[in-house]
Motif scaffolding. Structure first.
Motif, PDB file in Angstrom:
ATOM      1  N   PRO A 106       0.817  -1.218   0.000  1.00 60.80           N
ATOM      2  CA  PRO A 106       0.000   0.000   0.000  1.00 60.80           C
ATOM      3  C   PRO A 106       0.850   1.267   0.000  1.00 60.80           C
ATOM      4  N   VAL A 107       0.288   2.305  -0.586  1.00 61.78           N
ATOM      5  CA  VAL A 107       0.909   3.634  -0.599  1.00 61.78           C
ATOM      6  C   VAL A 107      -0.182   4.633  -0.232  1.00 61.78           C
ATOM      7  N   ILE A 108       0.075   5.449   0.770  1.00 61.51           N
ATOM      8  CA  ILE A 108      -0.862   6.518   1.109  1.00 61.51           C
ATOM      9  C   ILE A 108      -0.540   7.683   0.184  1.00 61.51           C
ATOM     10  N   MET A 109      -1.459   7.938  -0.737  1.00 63.64           N
ATOM     11  CA  MET A 109      -1.244   8.944  -1.786  1.00 63.64           C
ATOM     12  C   MET A 109      -1.557  10.357  -1.300  1.00 63.64           C
TER      13      MET A 109
ATOM     14  N   VAL B 299      -7.817   9.374   4.137  1.00 61.96           N
ATOM     15  CA  VAL B 299      -6.637   9.103   3.315  1.00 61.96           C
ATOM     16  C   VAL B 299      -7.063   8.544   1.956  1.00 61.96           C
ATOM     17  N   THR B 300      -6.202   8.744   0.979  1.00 57.84           N
ATOM     18  CA  THR B 300      -6.338   8.112  -0.326  1.00 57.84           C
ATOM     19  C   THR B 300      -5.217   7.083  -0.414  1.00 57.84           C
ATOM     20  N   VAL B 301      -5.569   5.837  -0.737  1.00 56.35           N
ATOM     21  CA  VAL B 301      -4.600   4.747  -0.725  1.00 56.35           C
ATOM     22  C   VAL B 301      -4.598   4.026  -2.061  1.00 56.35           C
ATOM     23  N   GLN B 302      -3.405   3.662  -2.494  1.00 53.11           N
ATOM     24  CA  GLN B 302      -3.246   2.771  -3.648  1.00 53.11           C
ATOM     25  C   GLN B 302      -2.638   1.480  -3.122  1.00 53.11           C
TER      26      GLN B 302
ATOM     27  N   HIS C 185      -5.559  -1.080  -7.021  1.00 55.51           N
ATOM     28  CA  HIS C 185      -6.740  -0.304  -6.627  1.00 55.51           C
ATOM     29  C   HIS C 185      -6.301   1.042  -6.064  1.00 55.51           C
ATOM     30  N   MET C 186      -7.199   2.001  -6.118  1.00 56.79           N
ATOM     31  CA  MET C 186      -7.024   3.271  -5.422  1.00 56.79           C
ATOM     32  C   MET C 186      -8.395   3.686  -4.910  1.00 56.79           C
ATOM     33  N   ALA C 187      -8.439   4.127  -3.656  1.00 58.31           N
ATOM     34  CA  ALA C 187      -9.718   4.520  -3.075  1.00 58.31           C
ATOM     35  C   ALA C 187      -9.481   5.493  -1.922  1.00 58.31           C
ATOM     36  N   ASP C 188     -10.547   6.213  -1.591  1.00 54.62           N
ATOM     37  CA  ASP C 188     -10.550   7.128  -0.452  1.00 54.62           C
ATOM     38  C   ASP C 188     -11.193   6.417   0.730  1.00 54.62           C
ATOM     39  N   PHE C 189     -10.632   6.643   1.909  1.00 57.36           N
ATOM     40  CA  PHE C 189     -11.165   6.070   3.142  1.00 57.36           C
ATOM     41  C   PHE C 189     -11.234   7.174   4.181  1.00 57.36           C
TER      42      PHE C 189
ATOM     43  N   GLU D 231     -12.003   3.395   9.192  1.00 56.43           N
ATOM     44  CA  GLU D 231     -11.241   2.682   8.157  1.00 56.43           C
ATOM     45  C   GLU D 231      -9.917   3.390   7.864  1.00 56.43           C
ATOM     46  N   ALA D 232      -9.947   4.706   7.753  1.00 52.60           N
ATOM     47  CA  ALA D 232      -8.720   5.464   7.500  1.00 52.60           C
ATOM     48  C   ALA D 232      -7.737   5.291   8.650  1.00 52.60           C
ATOM     49  N   ARG D 233      -8.243   5.317   9.864  1.00 54.54           N
ATOM     50  CA  ARG D 233      -7.386   5.137  11.045  1.00 54.54           C
ATOM     51  C   ARG D 233      -6.772   3.743  11.045  1.00 54.54           C
ATOM     52  N   CYS D 234      -7.557   2.735  10.770  1.00 56.49           N
ATOM     53  CA  CYS D 234      -7.058   1.355  10.751  1.00 56.49           C
ATOM     54  C   CYS D 234      -5.968   1.191   9.680  1.00 56.49           C
ATOM     55  N   ILE D 235      -6.220   1.725   8.505  1.00 61.76           N
ATOM     56  CA  ILE D 235      -5.225   1.649   7.419  1.00 61.76           C
ATOM     57  C   ILE D 235      -3.921   2.308   7.856  1.00 61.76           C
ATOM     58  N   GLN D 236      -4.005   3.484   8.441  1.00 62.29           N
ATOM     59  CA  GLN D 236      -2.796   4.194   8.858  1.00 62.29           C
ATOM     60  C   GLN D 236      -2.055   3.442   9.964  1.00 62.29           C
TER      61      GLN D 236
END
Length: 165
Positions: A77-80, A109-112, A121-125, A129-134
């Motif tokens: 993953p990459v936080i864009m 966040v926007t993540v690829q 994939h690329m999507a906004d969270f 969900e954004a907190r969990c991803i980070q």
């Protein structure tokens, strides 16, 4: 499938940056084991280094505790982009059980990422969900929740953690 042992802080692997995944197809059995481990823990996210695999991927399911499962795998993953407005919330971590740490993070966040089928994939969270991803993304970079707080608070939380072990 199997429940894997989860590394406990201060295991030095939790402070190491992970290598990119080259062979996505080879991850399938490990991904299944990581979901089983995450659900059994019970957690909402689990990064590969937490089970001793030093590769850049994690599993998450932010809704299963409310009754509906929404499992997701993010490989390399990459936080864009990240929302500029940060929010502080207490976070728990399966590798630092019993310790809640106030962590400031962007609310969106926007993540690829690459999926387990090899698709990009690329999507906004936003929100949880954004907190969990980070949080899981931090693990891929060798960062734990304790790394987000001032030294005085960290010392207090480390002492509390040591007492609980």
């Amino acid at each position: 499938m199997a429940v894997l042992p989860i590394l406990a802080w201060p295991d030095p692997r939790l402070s190491q940056r992970c290598a990119p995944v080259d062979d996505v197809a080879a991850l399938a059995p490990l991904i299944a084991d990581m979901f089983e481990t995450m659900y059994a823990a019970p957690g909402r996210g689990l990064a590969a280094p937490q089970v001793g695999v030093m590769q850049r991927f994690f599993v998450m399911d932010c809704t299963w505790k409310e009754g509906e499962r929404s499992p997701m795998v993010m490989i390399n993953p990459v936080i864009m982009a990240a929302e500029r407005v940060p929010v502080v919330m207490d976070e728990g971590c399966l590798s630092i059980p019993g310790i809640m740490v106030p962590v400031e993070r962007p609310v969106a966040v926007t993540v690829q990422w690459t999926s387990e089928t090899g698709e990009i994939h690329m999507a906004d969270f936003d929100g949880f969900e954004a907190r969990c991803i980070q949080h899981e993304f931090d693990h891929l970079n060798g960062t734990v929740t304790l790394d987000h707080v001032a030294p005085e608070l960290r010392a207090e939380l480390e002492a509390r953690y040591a007492e609980a072990q």
